[in-house]
Structure formats: C-alpha cells, structure tokens
Design a protein around this motif. Structure first.
Motif, PDB file in Angstrom:
ATOM      1  N   TYR A   1      10.632   3.858  -0.011  1.00  4.37           N
ATOM      2  CA  TYR A   1       9.422   3.387   0.669  1.00  4.37           C
ATOM      3  C   TYR A   1       8.307   3.086  -0.317  1.00  4.37           C
ATOM      4  CZ  TYR A   1       5.292   3.815   3.642  1.00  4.37           C
ATOM      5  OH  TYR A   1       4.108   3.607   4.292  1.00  4.37           O
TER       6      TYR A   1
ATOM      7  N   ARG B   1       6.274  -0.577  -1.017  1.00  4.08           N
ATOM      8  CA  ARG B   1       4.843  -0.791  -0.898  1.00  4.08           C
ATOM      9  C   ARG B   1       4.253  -1.286  -2.204  1.00  4.08           C
ATOM     10  NH1 ARG B   1       2.624  -2.503   2.790  1.00  4.08           N
ATOM     11  NH2 ARG B   1       0.713  -2.013   1.674  1.00  4.08           N
TER      12      ARG B   1
ATOM     13  N   ARG C   1       3.027   5.951   7.737  1.00  6.01           N
ATOM     14  CA  ARG C   1       2.351   4.670   7.958  1.00  6.01           C
ATOM     15  C   ARG C   1       0.913   4.907   8.427  1.00  6.01           C
ATOM     16  NH1 ARG C   1       3.570   1.379   4.963  1.00  6.01           N
ATOM     17  NH2 ARG C   1       2.117   0.094   6.138  1.00  6.01           N
TER      18      ARG C   1
ATOM     19  N   LYS D   1      -2.535   3.825   6.485  1.00 12.81           N
ATOM     20  CA  LYS D   1      -3.406   2.826   7.124  1.00 12.81           C
ATOM     21  C   LYS D   1      -4.817   3.349   7.319  1.00 12.81           C
ATOM     22  CE  LYS D   1      -3.796  -0.152  11.210  1.00 12.81           C
ATOM     23  NZ  LYS D   1      -3.994  -1.397  10.435  1.00 12.81           N
TER      24      LYS D   1
ATOM     25  N   VAL E   1       1.534  -0.295  14.749  1.00 10.52           N
ATOM     26  CA  VAL E   1       2.659   0.511  14.285  1.00 10.52           C
ATOM     27  C   VAL E   1       2.937   1.643  15.266  1.00 10.52           C
ATOM     28  CG1 VAL E   1       1.145   1.966  12.842  1.00 10.52           C
ATOM     29  CG2 VAL E   1       3.589   1.796  12.327  1.00 10.52           C
TER      30      VAL E   1
ATOM     31  N   GLU F   1       5.006  -2.451   7.661  1.00 10.81           N
ATOM     32  CA  GLU F   1       4.949  -2.125   6.238  1.00 10.81           C
ATOM     33  C   GLU F   1       4.263  -3.222   5.423  1.00 10.81           C
ATOM     34  OE1 GLU F   1       8.998  -1.264   5.308  1.00 10.81           O
ATOM     35  OE2 GLU F   1       8.928   0.739   6.219  1.00 10.81           O
TER      36      GLU F   1
END
Length: 595
Positions: free
Chosen positions: A150, A154, A296, A300, A348, A370
C-alpha cells in the motif's frame, strides 16, 4: 532468518504472556529472532533472555554501520514537538511544550480476556497489506495488484518527498531506510508557488505538519479540483464552531460473524455481515477490509480523530469469545464513524458500506479511493468556512486549553480503566471466594446441627443451610457481574484511550500552520513577500483553524453524550446487581421466621 538483527523499541508495548507476547519499553534494545510470524508481528529476545512476539510497527532497525542521523520517530507523547523547522519554527511556546512533554502513549487491551493486563493496540494496524502473511489478506482475494504494498502505491502517485498516512494511533510507519537528503526537487518546489520563492519549506521532512501535507497547503502548493458534491461546511452555531450536518443520517449494524476458508482450507478468516440502514443491503467484510478503510480515513482526514480498530492477536483469534468481543468493538468503531458528519459522507466510507461482492466493482472503487486527491493537506481545499475572521490569539488559547484537557482526560481515563480492570479481577477471584468461604462456614455449621435431628432443631438447621447456599450464590453473582457492568464500562473507556492519542497530531498540524504564517509575516516585514500573498496564507490558516475547532467541539459533544450513557448503564447495572444480592439475603432471612 539467516542472521539476527537488532532493533530499538520506539514505544511501550505491554504484551499478554498467555499469547506468547513480549512486553517492551521505549528505547529498549531487542534481538529479532524471527520476522516471518505474519500479521505485522516479529519474534525477539530482550537482554534478560526473554523471548516473545511484539508488533513490528513498534520498533526501528538499528544500523549495522555508521549512518546519517535516524529519522525522528513520531512521538505521540509530545504535544509540543516542533511542527516545522528552519524559519518555520520561529514560534515556540515553551510552556506549552513543557506541559505536554509528559503526555504518555496509553496502552490498550489486545485480548478479549479481561483477566489480562491492558496492552497496546497497534500491532496489526501498520501499512502492510499485500506483503502480509495475514489470514485476512487483501489483495490475493479482492484485488490482483500484488506488485507492491500500500505504501509503495501511494508513494508512486505523488511527490517522492512527501510521506503520507499517520499510521496507528497517529504514529508513523517505522522507517527502514536511511534518511534522504532533500532533493533538488524538494528544495525548489516551493518556488513554483507564486511569490513564494523566498519561503523555504521545512528541512525536517518528517514533522506532522509536513507529512500531513499542511505545509504545501499553507504555501498554496496543494492543487486539486474540488467537485461541488465534495464541498464540506464548517458553520457557526450557538454551541460554537461545528462541522456542517450530514445530508443523510444512517446507522450500520455488524452481525453474524462467520468463519470461512480459502485455498482449499489452507487459510481461514472471519467474515462479518455489515448492513447500513440507508441502503438496507448487507455486504460481507473481513477485518482486513476494515483495516484498509481505517488507513484510508487516517490518510485523508488530517484534522479528524479516527480511532484505531480493535487490534489483532497471534493466538485464539477463532475462539468464540474473542470473535464476539471483536465484533462488539468493530460495532463501536463503526458507530462513531457514522456519527461523524464528514467521515460518514466520504466516498471511501460509502464504497466500503455499499459495494457488493463483484470484484471488478470493488477494485474500481478501491483504486478510485487510493487516487483521491483530497487527502492530507489537500483536504482543506474542500472546506468552506464562515466569513467571520478568527482571533488567532484566542484560537491558540483554545487549542492550548484543549491540549491540557485531553492530557488530563487521558490520565484520568487510564486511572479509571485500571481501577475497573482490578475490580473485575477481584469479582471473579477474591470477592467470589470470600462469599463462598462464608457460605461454606454456614454449611459446616448446619452439618453439625444435623446431629440433632429433633423437630424443634430441624428448622434452624435448614435455615442455616439455606443461608450458606445464599452466600455461595452471591459469590457466583459477583463472578458473573463484570460482564454486565465493568466490561462494557471498560470497552467504552478503551475506545477513548484510542481516540485521545490522535489529538496531538491534530494540534500539531495547526501549530505548524501557525508557525508558517508567522514566518510569512516576518518575510513581509523584511520586504521579501507581498501583502497579498501573506493574506492568502492567513486565509488558509483560518481554514485549518476552523476545521480544528470544529473537530474539537465534535469531540466534546461526543464525549458528553458517551460518558453520560456509560455512567447511566454502569449505575443501572450496579443497582440491579445489589438488588439481587439483597434479594438473596432477604430470602435467607425469611427462613428464620419458621424457627
């Protein structure tokens, strides 16, 4: 593992010995004996020779050869650590720093057993998805993006100098690489913003303010197109500055945990049925899906308190008691997220709740989430605030008072939690034994009285025997009572012990923004920055200030309601318990009327 490596503990972790876990303390040196445990756990040995499991996210690898200075670990224990360095660190409230240096990262229960000491909840929630050996693996089952984890995905989508995500409880993922020197790109990127060629970006690339993207936003470097549907409001109300209300209020129920297998039974996992009321359609989610959503949301929303998920444990994860308790904790977490007007409407979050079992649909929404541009500092671009200018001196005072409040609350919650934990153990141990000891004594007395089997003596003998049984039953009541009052009480406290540690980073983002604004003011006084540019920086500071104040007020509103319900439930259960005890004693007393 071919050769053993040494690591240094960055945070305290109180392990559960029955689960094979090793307790570690910050700055303790450990020798790693195994790294293939899975689920984000390593096995290691301390200097006393004790061997056990500990969370990989809680340690940093020690260099075997001289290296540049290590990247400073994110320390939740310090509210007052510098938000920016260089020119941006000109603001330094020493009293604020000194007061907050005593903040200690709390511990959390990593076991469903209340008979164990509270342990930290960060073991599972590191940013490690596709490379994990976890039975709840994500990519092998829901996605085919197995080329990188992950964090790598990103990083490939943004400025390589920017780190994203706040990790577990606001802690950053441990860095296993040497610190990089600022690249020519990062040294010159601030010049891309109009009129900001003389404003240096912070040389410390790993402060909360920088990692969250707050610096880019303050300098006007954060660019993203905001769809009108993504606009979020902060509003002034009689009760203070608040997040705007959500257009749709709903709740979510988590139920029916089911053990399932894959790879012909080689791997097992627990699936939960998740049903939101606004769709009234159930979807199946595993713990790893919750973990993905959590990470997530943390990435965010840099100024919203996202509490941690209930953590994993190495053993006993398929025992019924553990499964039911984890489901209850997931329900508490989901309830809190749905009550937040900003989190609950996030794409999300809605994707997690509404997407069915179609893999392609899921993957499309997952990738879209993502690639969200409105994360971290860019999230502020979507916020619309009141036109009333804020008094920044008053804002700073409010934030300072709030920092002191959560520090004090953390200490008191820890005390109450430990007291409840000790009381719970006494209920199932000493309290039960003492009452049953009294009952046994009365039973022994009645047995001796049975030697006189006359009609006149028999009612007294029976009454004493009844009293002995009553005390024995009261002992059982004591042992069973914690599940009715103390355990729910501890669950509620446990949730806040996860929420409170998120606020140091939230406050630090604002402090970094304030420091950057004051740096710009100084540049304006030196004739190095235009007044219009400083005004733009001030407007962006006000947006961060409004958002931070709104989150603080949301926390207080939630806290007042939660603690009220928590105390009411506890006292109601206590009253019902002692009424049962009283009833047992009254029944025993009546027996002597026949003597």
């Amino acid at each position: 593992m071919g050769t053993e490596i040494q690591v240094r503990a960055m945070y305290d972790f109180d392990g559960v010995a029955d689960n094979g876990e090793l307790s570690i303390r910050a700055n303790e040196i450990l020798t790693v004996t195994r790294q293939d445990i899975g689920d984000g756990w390593w096995e290691g040995r301390n200097v006393q020779g004790e061997v056990g499991f500990f969370p990989e996210a809680y340690v940093e690898t020690l260099p075997s050869v001289p290296q540049p200075p290590a990247i400073p670990a994110r320390n939740q224990s310090s509210y007052g650590s510098s938000g920016v360095s260089g020119q941006a660190s000109s603001w330094d409230d020493s009293s604020y720093n000194q007061q907050q240096q005593q903040y200690q990262k709390p511990t959390y229960s990593s076991s469903y057993s209340y008979g164990q000491t509270a342990t930290d909840g960060g073991g599972e929630q590191a940013y490690n998805f596709s490379n994990s050996q976890d039975d709840d693996g994500w990519d092998e089952d829901w996605d085919d993006d197995t080329s990188s984890n992950y964090s790598d995905r990103r990083a490939s989508q943004q400025d390589p100098d920017e780190l994203t995500g706040d990790g577990v409880f606001g802690l950053s993922v441990p860095n296993r690489q040497q610190p990089r020197k600022p690249s020519s790109h990062s040294q010159s990127s601030s010049a891309d913003a109009k009129g900001s060629g003389t404003i240096r970006k912070s040389l410390n690339r790993f402060t909360v303010f920088v990692k969250s993207g707050g610096e880019n936003y303050m300098l006007g470097s954060a660019k993203a197109t905001v769809d009108p549907r993504d606009r979020l409001e902060v509003v002034e109300t009689p009760d203070g500055i608040q997040w705007g209300k959500s257009p749709e209020v709903f709740s979510v129920e988590i139920k029916n945990p089911t053990k399932a297998t894959k790879l012909k039974g080689m791997k097992s996992f627990i699936a939960y049925e998740v049903t939101p009321t606004h769709t009234n359609r159930s979807v199946t989610r595993r713990y790893k899906h919750f973990d993905w959503l959590y990470n997530r949301l943390v990435e965010k929303f840099s100024v919203i308190a996202i509490p941690p998920l209930p953590d994993k444990q190495v053993t006993g994860r398929y025992e019924e008691e553990f499964i039911q308790h984890r489901m209850a904790q997931l329900q508490l977490w989901m309830n809190r997220m749905t009550r937040h007007s900003i989190v609950s409407r996030a794409d999300v979050f809605q994707h997690f709740l509404s997407c069915g079992d179609d893999k392609n649909t899921w993957k499309a929404g997952k990738r879209r989430a993502e690639k969200d541009n409105l994360i971290g500092g860019s999230f502020f671009l979507a916020i619309e605030t009141p036109s009333t200018p804020l008094d920044m001196q008053d804002v700073e005072q409010q934030l300072d008072n709030f920092g002191k409040f959560v520090k004090s609350m953390d200490d008191s919650v820890k005390t109450v939690y430990n007291t409840a934990h000790d009381s719970s153990k006494k209920h199932v141990g000493p309290y039960k034994r003492e009452f049953q000891k009294v009952g046994a004594a009365f039973n022994a007395l009645s047995t001796s009285f049975e030697l006189d089997n006359t009609a006149k003596s028999r009612p007294l003998t029976e009454a004493i025997a009844f009293t002995g049984r009553a005390y024995d039953e009261i002992g059982l009541l004591f042992s069973e009572q914690p599940k009715n009052d103390l355990h729910p009480f501890m669950d509620a406290l446990h949730e806040y012990r996860g929420i409170i540690p998120t606020f140091p980073d939230i406050l630090q983002v604002h402090k970094g923004a304030m420091g950057k604004f004051r740096e710009c003011q100084k540049l304006q006084e030196e004739g190095k920055m235009e007044a219009s540019e400083v005004e733009g920086v001030q407007q962006r500071l006000e947006t961060i200030s409004y958002a931070t104040l709104a989150e603080m007020n949301h926390f207080h509103k939630e806290r007042i309601g939660d603690v009220k319900v928590m105390m009411q439930n506890y006292l109601q259960q206590q009253i019902a318990f002692y009424q049962q005890v009283t009833s047992k004693l009254q029944e025993a007393l009546i027996q002597y009327d026949n003597v």
